[in-house]
Design a protein around this motif. Structure first.
Motif, PDB file in Angstrom:
ATOM      1  N   ASP A 108       0.662  -1.277   0.091  1.00  0.00           N
ATOM      2  CA  ASP A 108       0.051  -0.052   0.107  1.00  0.00           C
ATOM      3  C   ASP A 108       1.129   0.945  -0.134  1.00  0.00           C
ATOM      4  O   ASP A 108       2.023   1.293   1.215  1.00  0.00           O
ATOM      5  CB  ASP A 108      -0.977  -0.048   1.122  1.00  0.00           C
ATOM      6  N   ILE A 109       0.193   2.719  -0.916  1.00  0.00           N
ATOM      7  CA  ILE A 109       1.058   4.073  -0.698  1.00  0.00           C
ATOM      8  C   ILE A 109       0.135   4.563  -0.770  1.00  0.00           C
ATOM      9  O   ILE A 109      -0.956   4.884  -0.648  1.00  0.00           O
ATOM     10  CB  ILE A 109       1.666   3.671  -2.294  1.00  0.00           C
ATOM     11  N   SER A 110      -0.069   5.502   0.491  1.00  0.00           N
ATOM     12  CA  SER A 110      -0.618   6.507   1.013  1.00  0.00           C
ATOM     13  C   SER A 110       0.489   7.937   1.252  1.00  0.00           C
ATOM     14  O   SER A 110       1.325   8.099   0.820  1.00  0.00           O
ATOM     15  CB  SER A 110      -0.881   6.277   2.437  1.00  0.00           C
ATOM     16  N   LEU A 111      -1.005   8.999   1.505  1.00  0.00           N
ATOM     17  CA  LEU A 111      -0.211  10.386   1.179  1.00  0.00           C
ATOM     18  C   LEU A 111      -0.273  10.903   2.373  1.00  0.00           C
ATOM     19  O   LEU A 111      -1.417  10.958   2.550  1.00  0.00           O
ATOM     20  CB  LEU A 111      -0.267  11.366   0.004  1.00  0.00           C
ATOM     21  N   LEU A 112       0.361  11.683   3.203  1.00  0.00           N
ATOM     22  CA  LEU A 112       0.211  12.733   4.356  1.00  0.00           C
ATOM     23  C   LEU A 112      -0.007  14.066   4.069  1.00  0.00           C
ATOM     24  O   LEU A 112       1.268  14.565   3.228  1.00  0.00           O
ATOM     25  CB  LEU A 112       1.167  11.822   5.092  1.00  0.00           C
ATOM     26  N   GLU A 113      -1.044  14.227   4.541  1.00  0.00           N
ATOM     27  CA  GLU A 113      -0.800  16.281   4.295  1.00  0.00           C
ATOM     28  C   GLU A 113      -1.534  16.581   5.287  1.00  0.00           C
ATOM     29  O   GLU A 113      -2.016  16.501   6.283  1.00  0.00           O
ATOM     30  CB  GLU A 113      -2.067  16.671   2.766  1.00  0.00           C
ATOM     31  N   SER A 175       4.034  13.864   2.992  1.00  0.00           N
ATOM     32  CA  SER A 175       5.219  12.509   3.407  1.00  0.00           C
ATOM     33  C   SER A 175       4.331  11.634   2.720  1.00  0.00           C
ATOM     34  O   SER A 175       2.979  11.286   2.257  1.00  0.00           O
ATOM     35  CB  SER A 175       5.229  12.277   4.769  1.00  0.00           C
ATOM     36  N   ILE A 176       5.451  10.785   1.679  1.00  0.00           N
ATOM     37  CA  ILE A 176       4.657   9.587   1.211  1.00  0.00           C
ATOM     38  C   ILE A 176       5.256   8.633   1.951  1.00  0.00           C
ATOM     39  O   ILE A 176       6.045   7.621   2.938  1.00  0.00           O
ATOM     40  CB  ILE A 176       4.891   9.567   0.306  1.00  0.00           C
ATOM     41  N   ILE A 177       3.935   7.673   2.609  1.00  0.00           N
ATOM     42  CA  ILE A 177       3.645   6.469   2.914  1.00  0.00           C
ATOM     43  C   ILE A 177       3.919   5.112   2.827  1.00  0.00           C
ATOM     44  O   ILE A 177       2.919   5.126   1.866  1.00  0.00           O
ATOM     45  CB  ILE A 177       2.659   6.502   4.461  1.00  0.00           C
ATOM     46  N   THR A 178       4.489   4.020   2.219  1.00  0.00           N
ATOM     47  CA  THR A 178       4.772   2.578   1.781  1.00  0.00           C
ATOM     48  C   THR A 178       3.985   1.387   3.085  1.00  0.00           C
ATOM     49  O   THR A 178       4.908   1.826   4.092  1.00  0.00           O
ATOM     50  CB  THR A 178       5.953   2.190   0.654  1.00  0.00           C
ATOM     51  N   LEU A 179       3.928   1.023   2.329  1.00  0.00           N
ATOM     52  CA  LEU A 179       3.503  -0.684   3.698  1.00  0.00           C
ATOM     53  C   LEU A 179       3.704  -1.797   2.384  1.00  0.00           C
ATOM     54  O   LEU A 179       3.511  -1.903   1.679  1.00  0.00           O
ATOM     55  CB  LEU A 179       1.711  -0.346   4.007  1.00  0.00           C
ATOM     56  N   ASP A 180       4.741  -2.326   3.545  1.00  0.00           N
ATOM     57  CA  ASP A 180       5.166  -3.477   2.971  1.00  0.00           C
ATOM     58  C   ASP A 180       4.417  -4.841   3.091  1.00  0.00           C
ATOM     59  O   ASP A 180       3.632  -4.576   4.491  1.00  0.00           O
ATOM     60  CB  ASP A 180       6.103  -4.103   3.011  1.00  0.00           C
ATOM     61  N   LYS A 181       4.400  -6.082   2.523  1.00  0.00           N
ATOM     62  CA  LYS A 181       3.141  -7.744   2.732  1.00  0.00           C
ATOM     63  C   LYS A 181       3.061  -7.622   4.625  1.00  0.00           C
ATOM     64  O   LYS A 181       2.200  -8.275   4.420  1.00  0.00           O
ATOM     65  CB  LYS A 181       3.618  -8.817   2.410  1.00  0.00           C
ATOM     66  N   ASN A 183       3.105  -5.308   6.831  1.00  0.00           N
ATOM     67  CA  ASN A 183       2.714  -4.362   7.387  1.00  0.00           C
ATOM     68  C   ASN A 183       3.345  -3.000   8.704  1.00  0.00           C
ATOM     69  O   ASN A 183       3.518  -2.627   9.068  1.00  0.00           O
ATOM     70  CB  ASN A 183       1.928  -4.745   8.400  1.00  0.00           C
ATOM     71  N   MET A 184       4.868  -3.502   7.744  1.00  0.00           N
ATOM     72  CA  MET A 184       5.968  -2.348   7.979  1.00  0.00           C
ATOM     73  C   MET A 184       5.851  -1.538   7.353  1.00  0.00           C
ATOM     74  O   MET A 184       6.011  -1.356   6.074  1.00  0.00           O
ATOM     75  CB  MET A 184       7.359  -3.076   7.747  1.00  0.00           C
ATOM     76  N   VAL A 185       6.048   0.209   7.863  1.00  0.00           N
ATOM     77  CA  VAL A 185       6.124   1.193   7.135  1.00  0.00           C
ATOM     78  C   VAL A 185       7.326   2.051   6.979  1.00  0.00           C
ATOM     79  O   VAL A 185       8.164   2.075   7.765  1.00  0.00           O
ATOM     80  CB  VAL A 185       4.686   2.135   8.880  1.00  0.00           C
ATOM     81  N   ASP A 186       7.689   2.613   6.453  1.00  0.00           N
ATOM     82  CA  ASP A 186       8.648   3.857   5.386  1.00  0.00           C
ATOM     83  C   ASP A 186       7.903   4.809   4.999  1.00  0.00           C
ATOM     84  O   ASP A 186       6.907   4.927   4.672  1.00  0.00           O
ATOM     85  CB  ASP A 186       9.108   2.751   4.229  1.00  0.00           C
ATOM     86  N   PHE A 187       8.569   5.472   5.639  1.00  0.00           N
ATOM     87  CA  PHE A 187       8.133   7.002   5.393  1.00  0.00           C
ATOM     88  C   PHE A 187       8.932   8.075   4.755  1.00  0.00           C
ATOM     89  O   PHE A 187      10.065   7.561   4.876  1.00  0.00           O
ATOM     90  CB  PHE A 187       7.119   7.500   6.279  1.00  0.00           C
ATOM     91  N   SER A 188       8.525   8.673   3.816  1.00  0.00           N
ATOM     92  CA  SER A 188       9.462   9.806   2.556  1.00  0.00           C
ATOM     93  C   SER A 188       9.917  10.636   4.403  1.00  0.00           C
ATOM     94  O   SER A 188       9.287  11.958   4.965  1.00  0.00           O
ATOM     95  CB  SER A 188       8.816   9.968   1.948  1.00  0.00           C
ATOM     96  N   VAL A 189      10.774  11.620   2.910  1.00  0.00           N
ATOM     97  CA  VAL A 189      11.596  13.084   4.096  1.00  0.00           C
ATOM     98  C   VAL A 189       9.931  13.819   3.910  1.00  0.00           C
ATOM     99  O   VAL A 189       9.685  14.153   2.825  1.00  0.00           O
ATOM    100  CB  VAL A 189      12.464  13.439   3.218  1.00  0.00           C
ATOM    101  N   PRO A 190       9.613  14.770   5.007  1.00  0.00           N
ATOM    102  CA  PRO A 190       8.419  15.973   4.370  1.00  0.00           C
ATOM    103  C   PRO A 190       8.912  16.852   3.168  1.00  0.00           C
ATOM    104  O   PRO A 190      10.161  17.356   2.960  1.00  0.00           O
ATOM    105  CB  PRO A 190       7.668  16.447   5.133  1.00  0.00           C
ATOM    106  N   PHE A 191       7.747  17.028   2.494  1.00  0.00           N
ATOM    107  CA  PHE A 191       7.780  18.298   1.744  1.00  0.00           C
ATOM    108  C   PHE A 191       7.120  19.271   0.600  1.00  0.00           C
ATOM    109  O   PHE A 191       5.464  18.685   1.611  1.00  0.00           O
ATOM    110  CB  PHE A 191       8.328  17.537  -0.175  1.00  0.00           C
ATOM    111  N   SER A 192       7.284  19.800   0.235  1.00  0.00           N
ATOM    112  CA  SER A 192       6.181  21.073   0.327  1.00  0.00           C
ATOM    113  C   SER A 192       6.361  21.654  -1.158  1.00  0.00           C
ATOM    114  O   SER A 192       7.892  21.126  -1.969  1.00  0.00           O
ATOM    115  CB  SER A 192       5.988  21.789   1.317  1.00  0.00           C
ATOM    116  N   LEU A 193       5.223  21.926  -2.185  1.00  0.00           N
ATOM    117  CA  LEU A 193       5.704  22.741  -3.604  1.00  0.00           C
ATOM    118  C   LEU A 193       5.979  23.985  -3.022  1.00  0.00           C
ATOM    119  O   LEU A 193       5.376  24.597  -2.279  1.00  0.00           O
ATOM    120  CB  LEU A 193       4.460  22.380  -4.922  1.00  0.00           C
TER     121      LEU A 193
END
Length: 261
Positions: A108-113, A175-181, A183-193
């Motif tokens: 799963d891939i999610s986006l935090l705002e 920040s982008i969040i990824t979830l592996d099979k 259910n372990m989480v990786d998240f990206s460094v925060p960013f903005s435009l």
């Protein structure tokens, strides 16, 4: 047609998880093998340009060399929010494409705002500290979570909002969040435009000059990061394409809420 992004309900469970885990200063937090990139063609900065703001930024590589390369680093335990250039859009939403690398099998891939940030929030810790000061009821209103469509090729399309200093609109950080099979989480460094004016003009108040001031004050800064994005390493000419690398951070905490909301 399936949408690229679908909003997911944010509840108290998720807010509490975020408070406890959206940080990278602890010993159980370190760089993930996943990396991300954001790319945009350079349609704004021309090597032949005589504009003052362009000439000013062309001098930055020499300034960094004179001060010493080691002075233009950021703290790896508290990285800066990355400001990604976008071409001006008449719409509030900006369509972007990100690439993920070394991601293995992503469930799963999610986006935090985040909508509680301001221009004065510059680092990862600014976000996590602010979350501690805001109660759950308010945070639920100020944080959005989106499920992001992905087809396994590492490309994701995100509709992002350009940041504004107007309080009603909010200064959006993501920040982008990824979830592996597992259910372990990786998240990206925060960013903005950020647009070209915010990046360079007027130069004294620009993003580049703020980091230049930090360099001269011997403070952690992000100049080297942006210089690597903007300039060719061999001849100090502007790159035809700006490629922003985004680090991801691994969190060994299980996150259930993203899947089944």
């Amino acid at each position: 047609m399936e949408k690229d992004m679908e909003e997911i309900l944010v509840d108290n469970y998720f807010i509490e998880w975020l408070r406890n885990n959206y940080m990278i200063s602890s010993s159980n937090q370190f760089l993930s093998q996943i990396t991300g990139t954001y790319e945009i063609m350079n349609t704004s900065l021309k090597n032949s340009s005589k504009y003052r703001h362009v000439q000013s930024i062309k001098n930055l590589p020499n300034i960094i060399n004179n001060w010493g390369d080691h002075h233009s680093e950021e703290d790896p335990r508290n990285p800066f929010i990355k400001r990604l250039l976008y071409t001006n859009s008449i719409d509030k939403e900006v369509k972007t494409t990100f690439s993920l690398n070394n991601y293995g099998v992503i469930h799963d891939i999610s986006l935090l705002e985040f909508s509680f940030c301001t221009e004065d929030d510059t680092c990862f810790s600014d976000i996590s500290e602010k979350m501690k000061e805001i109660n759950n009821e308010e945070l639920i209103k100020l944080i959005k979570l989106y499920s992001v469509k992905h087809d396994g090729n590492g490309k994701i399309k995100l509709n992002l909002k350009s940041s504004t200093t107007q309080k009603a609109e909010g200064y959006k950080v993501y920040s982008i969040i990824t979830l592996d099979k597992n259910n372990m989480v990786d998240f990206s460094v925060p960013f903005s435009l950020i647009n070209l004016k915010q990046m360079l003009k007027p130069f004294n108040n620009s993003l580049m000059n703020k980091h230049l001031k930090r360099l001269k004050q011997h403070k952690a800064n992000c100049l080297k990061y942006y210089m690597n994005v903007i300039f060719s390493p061999n001849d100090s000419k502007f790159n035809n394409k700006f490629i922003y690398p985004l680090n991801f951070y691994k969190k060994y905490y299980i996150l259930y809420i993203i899947i089944d909301n």
